[in-house]
Design an enzyme around this catalytic site. Structure first.
Site, PDB file in Angstrom:
ATOM      1  NE  ARG A  72      -2.755  -1.251   3.469  1.00  0.00           N
ATOM      2  CZ  ARG A  72      -3.126  -2.440   3.954  1.00  0.00           C
ATOM      3  NH1 ARG A  72      -3.869  -3.250   3.226  1.00  0.00           N
ATOM      4  NH2 ARG A  72      -2.756  -2.814   5.157  1.00  0.00           N
ATOM      5  CG  PHE A 112     -10.789  -7.641  -6.304  1.00  0.00           C
ATOM      6  CD1 PHE A 112     -11.859  -8.518  -6.412  1.00  0.00           C
ATOM      7  CD2 PHE A 112     -10.003  -7.417  -7.430  1.00  0.00           C
ATOM      8  CE1 PHE A 112     -12.129  -9.175  -7.617  1.00  0.00           C
ATOM      9  CE2 PHE A 112     -10.264  -8.055  -8.632  1.00  0.00           C
ATOM     10  CZ  PHE A 112     -11.321  -8.944  -8.730  1.00  0.00           C
ATOM     11  CB  SER A 155     -18.622  -7.918  -4.708  1.00  0.00           C
ATOM     12  OG  SER A 155     -17.821  -8.698  -3.842  1.00  0.00           O
ATOM     13  CB  ALA A 169     -13.721  -6.520  -9.710  1.00  0.00           C
ATOM     14  CG  ASP A 201      -5.279  -7.600  -2.840  1.00  0.00           C
ATOM     15  OD1 ASP A 201      -4.833  -8.747  -3.013  1.00  0.00           O
ATOM     16  OD2 ASP A 201      -5.400  -7.078  -1.705  1.00  0.00           O
ATOM     17  CB  CYS A 208      -3.796 -13.903  -1.547  1.00  0.00           C
ATOM     18  SG  CYS A 208      -5.555 -13.862  -1.849  1.00  0.00           S
TER      19      CYS A 208
END
Ligand code: SAH
Length: 400
Positions: A219, A235, A258, A288, A304, A344
């Protein structure tokens, strides 16, 4: 606390590994022993017991926690013949906390214990200012909760401890401890600060332990790249990338998420930061993938997504999903802009992720350069023998 620690090896419960697996385990020192590597149990170990792991020739290879139903039969806590000494767990918790004091995270929130990455399988502990949120991923850790809480309280006197039940693990590992405070009391939230930006962490209801600490350093990098520029944050969860970018001087940030609850939390987080001009922030509750059909152009795009593959069998579909997503993202980058692309998925390794990014670049028709490889921040160490622990992978790419 379990009474299994401190007893002698002779007569204690154990598991025996199949012939041929012993040498591999000893050489790799991998923290997991899969069920198919086990030929049988000795002395009927109870769920969560500390067991000796025996070779087919009756040598003690090491010690670990037994799970009766999980795909992973034993999670190792030590290799070698010597049983972990009483008090080893508290010692490891204190050592894990001490490691974090050697880094400056510019935040009062940090992961204190990263499970296998701190040689404490099944235990996550995240500090959010005045509260430590503990997530227990196996019964063995639940049985030792008192010891964990007292070690954390010793390092952070007076800090509240909140146990967050992880529903996925609760099913697989027959967990029993419910969500709630194990020390102190409160309303299930904390206010934390990351590089001067404030966030309300709703650890009682939020995803995982409430906040994605692993993305902190990424970030910071995204915020730097977005200074004086526009950002699309896909996201976005509770808006952490967006608020960090806006605080650093991004001119406009569109976030797409979402979950209505996460969007609501994002707005609340924005209100906690009156210095950030609210007109720079736009919160879009949408899918997205649908948004990317008509995304406009943005100088910096963060993508992400949630994990696409949790298991090896899901990898093929995940690769298609990532390539499809990222090539759309790359097409939406303004000329000379950047994208931060993340995965991830534990089952997608670093090399495969690099190939995914290259394939997406090719399909986007843009001239794409890899600028920097990304990973989780330093409070998420990974045991050298445990490639699966390296779940967060990312690239900063530049698109002409
Ligand atoms: N970048 C965030 C963490 C993202 S977690 C941070 O730094 O805090 C992934 C998020 O994607 C979750 O909040 C989840 O609700 C959201 N999500 C999942 N599927 C989605 C979809 N199809 N469209 C938009 N958001 C989605």
């Amino acid at each position: 606390m379990s009474s299994s620690e401190g007893r002698t090896a002779a007569g204690g419960p154990g598991v025996r590994v199949r012939p041929g697996r012993d040498a591999i385990l000893l050489r790799s020192r991998h923290p997991w022993i899969y069920r198919q590597s086990v030929s049988g149990t000795i002395g009927d170990p109870v769920e969560g017991a500390l067991v000796s792991v025996m070779s087919s020739g009756d040598r003690i290879l090491g010690w670990g926690f037994h799970s009766a139903d999980s795909m992973i039969a034993v999670r190792m806590v030590s290799y070698g013949e010597t049983e972990p000494a009483p008090g080893w767990l508290g010692e490891r918790v204190r050592a894990a906390c001490a490691l974090r004091t050697r880094f400056s995270f510019d935040s009062d929130a940090a992961r204190l214990v990263n499970a296998e990455g701190d040689f404490i399988p099944g235990l996550i502990a995240d500090r959010y200012a005045d509260t430590i949120v503990v997530s227990l991923h196996m019964r063995a850790m639940e049985m030792r909760l008192d010891e964990i809480v007292s070690a954390l309280s010793e390092v952070f006197p007076g800090t509240r401890v909140f146990v967050k039940r992880d529903e996925h693990h609760a099913q697989v590992e027959s967990l029993q401890v419910p969500t709630g405070y194990a020390a102190g009391s409160g309303d299930g939230t904390s206010v934390v600060s990351e590089s001067g930006v404030r966030f309300v962490v709703d650890f009682a209801h939020g995803q995982k332990t409430g906040f994605y600490l692993d993305q902190r350093a990424n970030r910071s990098l995204a915020a730097e790249l977005a200074r004086g520029r526009t950002m699309l944050n896909l996201f976005s969860y509770t808006g952490a990338f967006a608020l960090r970018a806006a605080a650093a001087g991004a001119t406009a940030v569109v976030s797409v998420e979402s979950s209505a609850r996460a969007i609501e939390a994002s707005r609340r987080n924005a209100e906690c930061n009156p210095a950030i001009r609210s007109e720079t922030l736009q919160w879009v509750q949408a899918d997205a993938f649908a948004f990317l059909r008509d995304p406009g152009r943005h100088d910096v795009i963060v993508a992400d997504p949630p994990p696409f593959a949790r298991r090896r069998t899901e990898v093929e579909g995940a690769v298609r999903g990532y390539v499809g997503l990222f090539h759309q993202v790359l097409k939406a980058v303004a000329p000379g802009g950047c994208a931060l692309l993340f995965s991830c998925s534990g089952a997608v390794d670093r090399l495969l992720f690099r190939q995914i990014v290259a394939e997406a670049a090719l399909r986007s028709g843009r001239n794409v350069r890899l600028v920097r490889e990304l990973q989780a921040d330093a409070d998420h160490p990974v045991a050298a023998a445990h490639a699966e622990g390296e779940y967060l992978k990312g690239w900063v790419v530049h698109a002409h």
